[in-house]
Design a protein around this motif. Structure first.
Motif, PDB file in Angstrom:
ATOM      1  N   GLU A   1       0.830  -1.205   0.000  1.00  0.00           N
ATOM      2  CA  GLU A   1       0.000   0.000   0.000  1.00  0.00           C
ATOM      3  C   GLU A   1       0.868   1.259   0.000  1.00  0.00           C
ATOM      4  O   GLU A   1       0.555   2.243  -0.681  1.00  0.00           O
ATOM      5  CB  GLU A   1      -0.915  -0.021   1.228  1.00  0.00           C
TER       6      GLU A   1
ATOM      7  N   LYS B   1       1.062   4.192  -2.903  1.00  0.00           N
ATOM      8  CA  LYS B   1       0.878   5.609  -2.591  1.00  0.00           C
ATOM      9  C   LYS B   1       2.061   6.427  -3.095  1.00  0.00           C
ATOM     10  O   LYS B   1       1.885   7.512  -3.674  1.00  0.00           O
ATOM     11  CB  LYS B   1       0.716   5.787  -1.080  1.00  0.00           C
TER      12      LYS B   1
ATOM     13  N   SER C   1       1.924   6.915  -6.796  1.00  0.00           N
ATOM     14  CA  SER C   1       0.871   7.842  -7.221  1.00  0.00           C
ATOM     15  C   SER C   1       1.280   9.295  -7.030  1.00  0.00           C
ATOM     16  O   SER C   1       0.837  10.172  -7.771  1.00  0.00           O
ATOM     17  CB  SER C   1      -0.421   7.560  -6.447  1.00  0.00           C
TER      18      SER C   1
ATOM     19  N   VAL D   1       5.857   9.131   3.215  1.00  0.00           N
ATOM     20  CA  VAL D   1       5.177   7.831   3.184  1.00  0.00           C
ATOM     21  C   VAL D   1       5.825   6.945   4.244  1.00  0.00           C
ATOM     22  O   VAL D   1       7.025   6.651   4.166  1.00  0.00           O
ATOM     23  CB  VAL D   1       5.280   7.161   1.803  1.00  0.00           C
TER      24      VAL D   1
END
Length: 370
Positions: free
Chosen positions: A319, A323, A326, A333
């Protein structure tokens, strides 16, 4: 006898009245309890009041206005009765829905607990072993000698001990294979945890859900990794796609060896044989750097490849990578309370054809731009 009979005859109406009063009292208490259970304590039993008032009015000649007031109370009763009916129907409806949900999960592949873990039931692998061990000490098991142990597939041992990696070798050596399957694992979840995961399944997210001091995402993480065919997609994130630590997924070299070693314990070559095959050793050990040398001394060459390390990547890391991709940066992060690059840099440098993880590639690109 006559006087006693007369006395009983006189007392009989009193006794019957007392019994009836007691019955009405019990009924009233039961009615009150039912009202509380249904949220109707604000709706008194005006129907009984109206009946009693009308009887009293008929006997005592109470004006009709009083009866009109009681009629209004009776209309209020109708509203309360409608409310009670609605609540009962709602309660039965919820019970039916609950039974239907239990049936739905119970008939799925999730085991007797019926707990959603994967993105859907078809992805659950109930017979997959989460962990297992070979028992040579329990009832019915026998400890094999060194020769028998080492002759079995996936087993190695010495005097007084034997270790087996799989069920076939374990049973062939005389041991008992004990395994915790995925179905057994989810059956161990508490009722509160099961309800929590059903709620997550309903909403498609585990955000902020917690039971028995454990967050839903943490509860799901390890079992889903072992038991869901579609992992990293889980009940917590049904749309999550598998990632690699590389900037481009096709750059990941799945079959590349990360490291390798030679197991010469069973072969136990002499120093002469060891050195003759390009390996180094003495009477106690033999170390081989190449597969050819390892096989030459009778050893077993073991490799650990990139795909094997990738399979341990948690859903949270997948995940985090998604992220980062993107937003075209790994800045800000975090995974497991640490920056994402701690989770991907080492694997990326070893297994990405570019020699760089997604975070390293972007940091280099950002530095060159500056």
């Amino acid at each position: 006898m006559t006087s006693k009979s007369n006395l009983c005859f006189l007392l009989l109406p009193v006794l019957l009245a007392f019994a009836r009063a007691s019955e009405l009292c019990d009924a009233g208490q039961n009615t009150q309890r039912l009202q509380v259970d249904l949220g109707l304590e604000q709706c008194p039993d005006h129907g009984l009041i109206y009946a009693a008032s009308k009887l009293h009015a008929d006997r005592e000649g109470v004006p009709s206005g009083r009866l009109e007031l009681e009629e209004e109370k009776r209309e209020g009763d109708a509203a309360c009765a409608a409310q009670s009916s609605a609540l009962l129907q709602h309660s039965h409806g919820k019970a039916d829905q609950g039974a239907e949900a239990e049936s739905l999960y119970g008939e799925s592949l999730y085991g007797t607990a019926g707990v959603p873990l994967c993105k859907d039931a078809a992805d659950f692998l109930p017979e997959r072993e989460m962990w297992a061990w070979c028992d040579f000490y329990g009832p019915g098991a026998t400890m094999p000698d060194e020769t028998v142990c080492n002759a079995q597939e996936g087993c190695n041992g010495g005097q007084g001990w034997c270790h087996c990696e799989g069920a076939t070798g374990c049973q062939g050596a005389g041991g008992i294979w004990n395994a915790q399957t995925c179905a057994m694992e989810v059956d161990m979840f508490s009722p509160e945890q099961r309800d929590m995961l059903r709620e997550a399944d309903l909403h498609g997210s585990c955000l902020d859900l917690e039971a028995n001091g454990m967050k839903a995402k943490d509860l799901v993480s390890w079992p889903a990794q072992k038991c869901c065919h579609s992992f990293p997609a889980t009940v917590c994130n049904k749309e999550l796609e598998a990632q690699t630590p590389c900037l481009e997924n096709e750059d990941f070299e799945h079959n590349k060896s990360m490291w390798a070693w030679c197991d010469t314990y069973i072969a136990a070559p002499s120093q002469e044989v060891c050195n003759a095959n390009g390996c180094q050793g003495d009477q106690w050990h033999c170390h081989c750097e190449t597969q050819a040398g390892c096989l030459g001394v009778g050893g077993r060459w073991e490799e650990y490849q990139c795909w094997q390390d990738l399979q341990w990547m948690s859903a949270e890391v997948h995940e985090g990578i998604k992220k980062a991709k993107s937003q075209h940066t790994c800045d800000d992060v975090e995974v497991w309370h640490s920056p994402l690059h701690y989770q991907v840099d080492w694997l990326g440098s070893s297994c990405c054809s570019t020699g760089k993880s997604v975070c390293k590639a972007w940091s280099i690109s950002a530095a060159s731009t500056d």
